[in-house]
Design a protein around this motif. Sequence first.
Motif, mmCIF file in Angstrom:
data_model
loop_
_atom_site.group_PDB
_atom_site.id
_atom_site.type_symbol
_atom_site.label_atom_id
_atom_site.label_comp_id
_atom_site.label_asym_id
_atom_site.label_seq_id
_atom_site.Cartn_x
_atom_site.Cartn_y
_atom_site.Cartn_z
ATOM 1 N N GLY A 71 -1.111 -0.619 -4.422
ATOM 2 C CA GLY A 71 -0.913 -1.700 -5.202
ATOM 3 C C GLY A 71 -2.272 -2.091 -5.565
ATOM 4 O O GLY A 71 -1.927 -3.729 -5.824
ATOM 5 N N ARG A 72 -2.998 -1.118 -5.992
ATOM 6 C CA ARG A 72 -4.648 -2.474 -6.215
ATOM 7 C C ARG A 72 -4.583 -2.453 -7.708
ATOM 8 O O ARG A 72 -5.499 -3.508 -8.366
ATOM 9 C CB ARG A 72 -5.725 -1.302 -5.690
ATOM 10 C CG ARG A 72 -6.580 -1.238 -4.515
ATOM 11 C CD ARG A 72 -7.358 0.027 -3.687
ATOM 12 N NE ARG A 72 -7.352 -0.435 -2.821
ATOM 13 C CZ ARG A 72 -7.079 -0.447 -0.888
ATOM 14 N NH1 ARG A 72 -5.915 0.324 -2.225
ATOM 15 N NH2 ARG A 72 -7.660 -0.408 -0.295
ATOM 16 N N VAL A 73 -4.137 -1.779 -8.498
ATOM 17 C CA VAL A 73 -3.878 -2.319 -9.903
ATOM 18 C C VAL A 73 -2.837 -3.468 -9.712
ATOM 19 O O VAL A 73 -2.683 -4.094 -10.475
ATOM 20 C CB VAL A 73 -3.352 -1.458 -10.681
ATOM 21 C CG1 VAL A 73 -3.413 -1.448 -12.168
ATOM 22 C CG2 VAL A 73 -4.978 -0.678 -10.843
ATOM 23 N N CYS A 74 -1.399 -3.158 -9.742
ATOM 24 C CA CYS A 74 -0.298 -3.035 -9.997
ATOM 25 C C CYS A 74 0.467 -4.448 -8.870
ATOM 26 O O CYS A 74 0.701 -5.559 -9.398
ATOM 27 C CB CYS A 74 1.473 -2.345 -9.546
ATOM 28 S SG CYS A 74 1.194 -0.939 -7.882
ATOM 29 N N GLY A 75 -0.650 -4.132 -7.474
ATOM 30 C CA GLY A 75 -0.013 -5.669 -7.041
ATOM 31 C C GLY A 75 -0.456 -6.718 -7.330
ATOM 32 O O GLY A 75 0.421 -8.236 -7.082
ATOM 33 N N ALA A 76 -1.497 -6.983 -8.279
ATOM 34 C CA ALA A 76 -2.068 -7.849 -8.706
ATOM 35 C C ALA A 76 -1.307 -8.496 -9.567
ATOM 36 O O ALA A 76 -0.955 -9.781 -9.942
ATOM 37 C CB ALA A 76 -3.602 -7.427 -9.067
ATOM 38 N N ALA A 77 -0.779 -7.557 -10.680
ATOM 39 C CA ALA A 77 -0.420 -8.180 -12.122
ATOM 40 C C ALA A 77 1.102 -8.692 -11.451
ATOM 41 O O ALA A 77 1.272 -9.867 -12.112
ATOM 42 C CB ALA A 77 0.168 -6.403 -12.400
ATOM 43 N N ALA A 78 1.594 -7.591 -10.856
ATOM 44 C CA ALA A 78 2.672 -8.667 -9.947
ATOM 45 C C ALA A 78 3.254 -9.655 -9.170
ATOM 46 O O ALA A 78 3.874 -10.381 -9.248
ATOM 47 C CB ALA A 78 3.536 -7.410 -8.668
ATOM 48 N N SER A 79 0.993 -9.888 -8.622
ATOM 49 C CA SER A 79 2.031 -11.554 -8.032
ATOM 50 C C SER A 79 1.607 -12.208 -9.601
ATOM 51 O O SER A 79 1.944 -13.377 -8.866
ATOM 52 C CB SER A 79 0.196 -11.531 -7.522
ATOM 53 O OG SER A 79 -0.063 -13.171 -6.369
ATOM 54 N N PHE A 80 1.025 -12.207 -9.865
ATOM 55 C CA PHE A 80 0.187 -13.337 -11.206
ATOM 56 C C PHE A 80 2.097 -13.415 -11.999
ATOM 57 O O PHE A 80 2.356 -14.121 -12.547
ATOM 58 C CB PHE A 80 -0.728 -13.036 -12.437
ATOM 59 C CG PHE A 80 -0.696 -13.282 -13.926
ATOM 60 C CD1 PHE A 80 -1.343 -14.743 -13.723
ATOM 61 C CD2 PHE A 80 -0.423 -12.889 -14.864
ATOM 62 C CE1 PHE A 80 -1.409 -15.001 -14.743
ATOM 63 C CE2 PHE A 80 -0.343 -13.771 -15.917
ATOM 64 C CZ PHE A 80 -0.878 -15.344 -15.831
#
Length: 424
Positions: A376-385
Amino acid sequence: MAAATRAAEAGQQVGLVDDNPRIGGQIWRSPRGSSSLDTSHGEEASKWRQRLMQTSVEQLQGWSIFAQPAPGQLLAESQECDSFAEALELSFDRLILATGARERFLPFPGWTLPNVMGVGGLQAMLKGGLPIAGKRIVIAGSGPLLLAVAATLKKAGGEVLHICEQAPLRQIAPFALSLLADPGKLAQGIGYRLATLGVPFSINCWPVEALGDTAIRSVVLSNNGRRQEIACDYIACGFHLVPNTELASLLGCRIENDAVVVDDFQRTTVRDIFCAGEPTGIGGLEISLLEGEISGLTAAGKISDAESLLKRRRSMQRFSDRLFRAFRLRDELRKLSQPGTLVCRCEDVPFSALQHQPSWRAAKLHTRCGMGPCQGRVCGAAASFLFGFEEHSVRPPVLPARIASLGSAAVLPLLEITDKQEIP
């Protein structure tokens, strides 16, 4: 480096665990083949390297922390598969976390094509030996890092075609004017722009699509409302940084607004655990170094020495706050993804599978988003935004670990870092 140096200079027994093969982190990463006395990053970097080397700090380079088996203990794994030991059990009385930050990627059609990279990622690969001379490069995203990396790439012979800043003039102008009161920052900014003279720089500009088959061949930009296509060999994208808070969260430290909560002396909400630099909020090199000094001194019991640095840190924090306001991300970036655009590259999860999920937990349960190698280090931040998801838990291992390490770590107390000195 700053935290370890100041604590050791205060007479403490200090161990430094760094996941990079050589000291310097991401900002002062040494180019491949350089000597241990590399001076390519200037006087400040050289000063801290030499100062650290003059202490008794025990260094573990190329090792990463992946679990906490018990309070006061950590498990570390070597990044070298043929290391003499698969894992180490580290004991501590006080712990300073300086886990840095990573780039925020925002999905857009074609962003998974080869040679679509992070801004800092391309810079790191250049330092690792990637040949960039003659390559056509578009740099896009937000923040001062765009100019800094453009200057580095151009110096290495890259053909930087365009620098695209997503923020509008109404946000950037007040920040630019505020630099008149900070000659050092103003000179730094002017230096980067002089190093990139001749390269078009556009505000209100961001990538909307990358085109290509086996690799990117062109990028489509939204440039002040107009569609513009530029043929290129690389596009480097970076939409701010994301604090690396996973280890702090695993240790029980409170996280608020995506950052580790600390007091003026860098103490977290867990006794004897401190945190410095980007995990406490994105601020840049200078404030990270200062917070490292404060945390090192405080952990060593030198409270009055740490207190003498607080005024300067507060001044730097005001600059960081202005920086955040100037380059905050615009709402239009949430609309870049098409239904089939992948958000989670590890598990091939498209935008359409996530847009109706009520939470990050539900997204993971129903789509496996965030459950691949990057955790989730890539998609987690994207999904948060994109969706406003919030992450609520971190489980060990916080980084992918070898089975041999998981099996052997508990019986390999090979390095013990302790210091029983009482701290007031």
